[in-house]
Design a protein around this motif. Sequence first.
Motif, short mmCIF file in Angstrom:
data_model
loop_
_atom_site.label_atom_id
_atom_site.label_comp_id
_atom_site.label_asym_id
_atom_site.label_seq_id
_atom_site.Cartn_x
_atom_site.Cartn_y
_atom_site.Cartn_z
N GLN A 295 15.82 51.35 55.90
CA GLN A 295 15.72 50.44 54.81
C GLN A 295 16.65 49.15 55.14
O GLN A 295 17.81 49.24 55.56
CB GLN A 295 16.42 51.04 53.25
N ASP A 296 15.96 47.90 54.95
CA ASP A 296 16.52 46.75 55.20
C ASP A 296 17.68 46.48 54.19
O ASP A 296 17.71 46.72 53.03
CB ASP A 296 15.60 45.40 55.01
N VAL A 297 18.83 45.80 54.58
CA VAL A 297 19.91 45.51 53.81
C VAL A 297 20.22 44.18 53.55
O VAL A 297 20.24 43.45 54.81
CB VAL A 297 21.38 46.42 54.35
N LEU A 298 20.11 43.48 52.48
CA LEU A 298 19.82 42.14 52.33
C LEU A 298 21.07 41.75 51.87
O LEU A 298 21.66 42.04 51.07
CB LEU A 298 18.68 41.92 51.66
N PRO A 299 21.35 40.36 52.16
CA PRO A 299 22.42 39.49 51.40
C PRO A 299 22.13 39.11 49.77
O PRO A 299 20.89 38.86 49.87
CB PRO A 299 22.78 38.15 52.37
N GLN A 300 22.97 38.96 48.97
CA GLN A 300 22.75 38.76 47.71
C GLN A 300 21.54 39.77 46.81
O GLN A 300 21.18 39.13 45.88
CB GLN A 300 22.20 37.42 47.86
N ARG A 301 21.36 40.70 47.50
CA ARG A 301 20.42 41.73 46.72
C ARG A 301 20.69 43.24 47.04
O ARG A 301 20.82 43.44 48.20
CB ARG A 301 19.19 41.16 47.28
N TYR A 302 20.52 43.99 46.12
CA TYR A 302 20.83 45.54 46.34
C TYR A 302 19.34 45.88 46.92
O TYR A 302 18.34 45.63 46.27
CB TYR A 302 21.16 46.26 45.16
N SER A 303 19.52 47.07 47.86
CA SER A 303 18.43 47.89 47.97
C SER A 303 19.01 49.26 47.91
O SER A 303 20.09 49.44 47.95
CB SER A 303 17.86 47.39 49.67
N MET B 61 22.83 49.39 48.61
CA MET B 61 23.22 48.82 49.84
C MET B 61 23.11 47.34 49.68
O MET B 61 22.41 46.72 48.77
CB MET B 61 22.48 49.14 51.06
N ILE B 62 24.15 46.50 50.29
CA ILE B 62 24.02 45.13 50.26
C ILE B 62 24.77 44.55 51.38
O ILE B 62 25.62 45.36 52.03
CB ILE B 62 24.80 44.51 48.91
N SER B 63 24.40 43.44 51.87
CA SER B 63 25.14 42.63 53.19
C SER B 63 25.99 41.50 52.69
O SER B 63 25.42 40.80 51.83
CB SER B 63 23.85 42.25 54.03
N GLU B 64 26.92 41.39 53.45
CA GLU B 64 27.86 40.39 53.17
C GLU B 64 27.57 38.86 53.93
O GLU B 64 27.93 38.02 53.66
CB GLU B 64 29.35 40.61 53.42
N ASP B 65 26.59 39.31 54.82
CA ASP B 65 26.18 38.06 55.76
C ASP B 65 24.82 37.80 56.05
O ASP B 65 24.10 37.05 55.20
CB ASP B 65 27.02 38.05 56.97
N VAL B 66 24.19 38.55 57.23
CA VAL B 66 22.93 38.49 57.24
C VAL B 66 22.00 39.63 57.10
O VAL B 66 22.33 40.48 56.36
CB VAL B 66 22.87 38.20 58.89
N ILE B 67 20.67 39.68 57.42
CA ILE B 67 20.01 40.83 57.33
C ILE B 67 20.15 42.06 58.21
O ILE B 67 20.17 41.57 59.28
CB ILE B 67 18.42 40.51 57.12
N HIS B 68 20.56 43.05 57.55
CA HIS B 68 20.74 44.31 58.68
C HIS B 68 19.52 45.32 58.15
O HIS B 68 18.97 45.19 57.13
CB HIS B 68 22.15 44.88 58.40
N SER B 69 19.75 46.44 58.83
CA SER B 69 18.76 47.51 58.48
C SER B 69 19.49 48.87 58.95
O SER B 69 19.60 49.14 59.95
CB SER B 69 17.43 47.48 59.31
N LEU B 70 19.61 49.69 57.70
CA LEU B 70 20.26 51.14 58.09
C LEU B 70 19.13 52.04 58.54
O LEU B 70 18.18 52.12 57.85
CB LEU B 70 20.94 51.42 56.73
#
Length: 314
Positions: free
Chosen positions: A156-164, A138-147
């Motif tokens: 799990q948090d989904v972060l911009p510029q970083r895979y989780s 997972m990755i985000s295109e803008d802000v921090i999300h959480s699936l």
Amino acid sequence: MNEHFLRLWPVQGSDYAVSVDWLVIGFTGMMALFVVPVFVALWMFIWRYRRGREANRDHRAQSNLPIELAWIILPFIGSLVIFLFSARLFFFARTPPADALEIQVTARQWMWKFQHQGGQREINTLHVPARRPVKLTMISEDVIHSLFFPSLRIKQDVLPQRYSMLWFQAEHSGTYQVYCAEYCGTDHAAMLARLVVLDPGDYQHWLQDNGSAADLISQGETLYRQYGCGSCHDSGNAPPLAGVFNRTVRLADGGQVVADDAYLRDSIVLPQKHLVTGYLPIMPTYSNLLDEEAVQRLVAYLRSLPATASGDPK
């Protein structure tokens, strides 16, 4: 059972959810075992020694070694059991099986986008097979999300510029609600999705009915050729990519890094972050040309490139 009955506990969609529930119940029971007697004794003493009542108010210290030892040892043993059980669940949740079905997830305000390895794409709905491990990158295109999957007891948090990463194995077919558990803007509460768990046979039919002209790897290969990546990487002007995935790469600053998904992504959008030894920093960034979904396709293609016969990258 009445479908409109207020549920105080989400349904259990996986064996992991059952284990988490037992952990919560066990921890709550242990806390109640030690907290409730304290509050009962507190109110008993308040009543017994209330103002105006005759009572023995001799405050000389008294000691009962067995009770004191039990009060120390039993909570310690209970806490240790809870810790070991929760640590086991934590490591289980962070170690996906090698044969897990891989799905790419991209979050953006305010939707969830899913890409299957066969090229199928979904928005705000995720179809998966029952009784098979599923790994989400997972990755985000803008802000921090959480699936957040309440029925699976995972988030799990989904972060911009970083895979989780998140993985699960749903045991029971059905449709489950999915939420964003991190405030991400004005319409955060509307960032909803559905998890549709199908029996394996029905899932195969769904893949066939929703098939794409090309799978994720083929789409990545198309992008690789479209942007002329091979003109440098296949000619010796840039690091070779065949068999590079999960190998150790030597960097110009003397360090080393494992070429995992995060490294491959950074090499595309942040090419100056990890400079490979022996090569000039000539690669431009593609962050302004490729969105995260396209980057995931390219990463899927680079992961598929085999090593040469000698076992070294081409």
